[in-house]
Design an enzyme around this catalytic site. Sequence first.
Site, short mmCIF file in Angstrom:
data_model
loop_
_atom_site.label_atom_id
_atom_site.label_comp_id
_atom_site.label_asym_id
_atom_site.label_seq_id
_atom_site.Cartn_x
_atom_site.Cartn_y
_atom_site.Cartn_z
N PHE A 1 0.12 37.46 -15.49
CA PHE A 1 -0.26 36.24 -16.19
C PHE A 1 -0.87 38.11 -17.39
O PHE A 1 -2.60 38.52 -16.82
CB PHE A 1 -1.51 35.60 -16.72
CG PHE A 1 -1.72 35.44 -18.37
CD1 PHE A 1 -1.58 34.22 -18.49
CD2 PHE A 1 -3.32 35.16 -18.19
CE1 PHE A 1 -1.45 34.11 -19.56
CE2 PHE A 1 -3.77 35.60 -19.84
CZ PHE A 1 -3.00 34.29 -20.71
N TRP B 1 5.96 40.02 -30.57
CA TRP B 1 5.17 40.30 -31.53
C TRP B 1 3.55 40.95 -30.63
O TRP B 1 3.64 41.35 -29.67
CB TRP B 1 4.99 38.36 -31.32
CG TRP B 1 4.01 37.60 -32.40
CD1 TRP B 1 3.07 38.08 -32.10
CD2 TRP B 1 4.63 38.05 -34.03
NE1 TRP B 1 2.68 37.06 -34.25
CE2 TRP B 1 2.88 37.66 -34.72
CE3 TRP B 1 5.54 37.65 -34.70
CZ2 TRP B 1 3.71 37.29 -35.89
CZ3 TRP B 1 5.91 37.60 -35.84
CH2 TRP B 1 4.57 37.01 -36.68
N HIS C 1 -3.51 27.91 -33.30
CA HIS C 1 -2.45 27.99 -32.54
C HIS C 1 -2.31 29.54 -31.27
O HIS C 1 -1.89 28.66 -30.52
CB HIS C 1 -1.75 28.74 -33.51
CG HIS C 1 -1.52 30.29 -33.67
ND1 HIS C 1 -2.13 31.13 -34.31
CD2 HIS C 1 -1.44 31.39 -32.71
CE1 HIS C 1 -2.42 32.58 -34.08
NE2 HIS C 1 -1.07 32.83 -32.81
N SER D 1 5.12 35.53 -27.20
CA SER D 1 3.86 35.27 -25.96
C SER D 1 4.99 33.69 -25.19
O SER D 1 4.50 33.86 -24.45
CB SER D 1 3.04 35.25 -26.36
OG SER D 1 2.55 36.56 -26.40
N PHE D 2 4.49 32.95 -26.50
CA PHE D 2 5.36 31.73 -26.07
C PHE D 2 6.62 32.00 -25.09
O PHE D 2 6.73 30.57 -25.01
CB PHE D 2 5.83 30.77 -26.91
CG PHE D 2 5.51 29.54 -26.90
CD1 PHE D 2 5.07 28.43 -27.40
CD2 PHE D 2 7.44 28.36 -26.69
CE1 PHE D 2 4.83 27.09 -26.08
CE2 PHE D 2 7.29 27.67 -26.63
CZ PHE D 2 6.05 26.29 -26.30
N GLU D 3 7.79 32.39 -25.04
CA GLU D 3 8.23 32.46 -24.68
C GLU D 3 8.97 33.29 -23.67
O GLU D 3 9.15 33.70 -22.15
CB GLU D 3 9.75 34.25 -25.84
CG GLU D 3 10.72 32.45 -26.34
CD GLU D 3 9.34 32.18 -27.45
OE1 GLU D 3 9.50 31.63 -28.69
OE2 GLU D 3 9.10 33.45 -28.44
N VAL E 1 -1.67 37.06 -28.29
CA VAL E 1 -2.33 36.22 -28.60
C VAL E 1 -3.37 36.46 -29.58
O VAL E 1 -4.60 36.44 -29.28
CB VAL E 1 -1.58 35.14 -28.80
CG1 VAL E 1 -2.28 33.91 -29.39
CG2 VAL E 1 -0.55 34.85 -27.05
#
Length: 165
Positions: free
Chosen positions: A122, A31, A97, A65-67, A90
Site C-alpha cells: 500500500f 489521478w 470521497h 487509486s480505486f482501480e 487521494v
Amino acid sequence: MASELKNLSVFSTDHLPDISHRQFAIVVAEWNAEVTEALFSGAYQTLINYGAKAENIVRGNVPGSFELSLGAQWFAQRTEIDAVIALGCVIQGETKHNDYINHAVAQGLTNVGLQTGKPVIFGVLTPNNQQQALDRAGGVHGNKGDEAAMTAIKMLGLQQQVYSL
C-alpha cells in the site's frame, strides 16, 4: 501524522535479501499525476539501488487509486511477479470521497496479498491537501514510493525466511 515525525526515505537496510532475480510490478494511479509520478520515481529508483534489475520491473497504470486493487490483482496473479507495489494519492478535498476510496483500496490490496500469498504494498498517500502530498512525494518528509519499495524488499526477505525454515 506519522510522516511528520519520520522521513519516509530513511529506513533500516540491515539484512536485506538479494533481489537481483526478483520481479516487481508497480501499479500507478494516473489521478494526481504530479504526486504519483514522483512516487513511482522513488519506488523504481529504490528497487534499482538495492539490486533489482530494470528488466525485472514492470509498470502498469490505472486511472485512479480505486482501480489499484484490480490492477494489483492482475499482476499478482502472474507467476513471475514476486511483489506488487501500488502507488496512488487521494487528497481529502471537500467531500468524504477519500474515506470511501482509501478504505476500499486498503482492503482491496490487503485481500490481493492474502489471496495470492505475495507482498502487495500500500503506497497510497492520504493527505489533507496538495502540499502535504508533495511533502511526502519527495519533499520535506521523503518519498512514500521509497518506503513502499523498501517494504516490498523486506517482505520478500521475510517470505524467504519463513519458507526456508
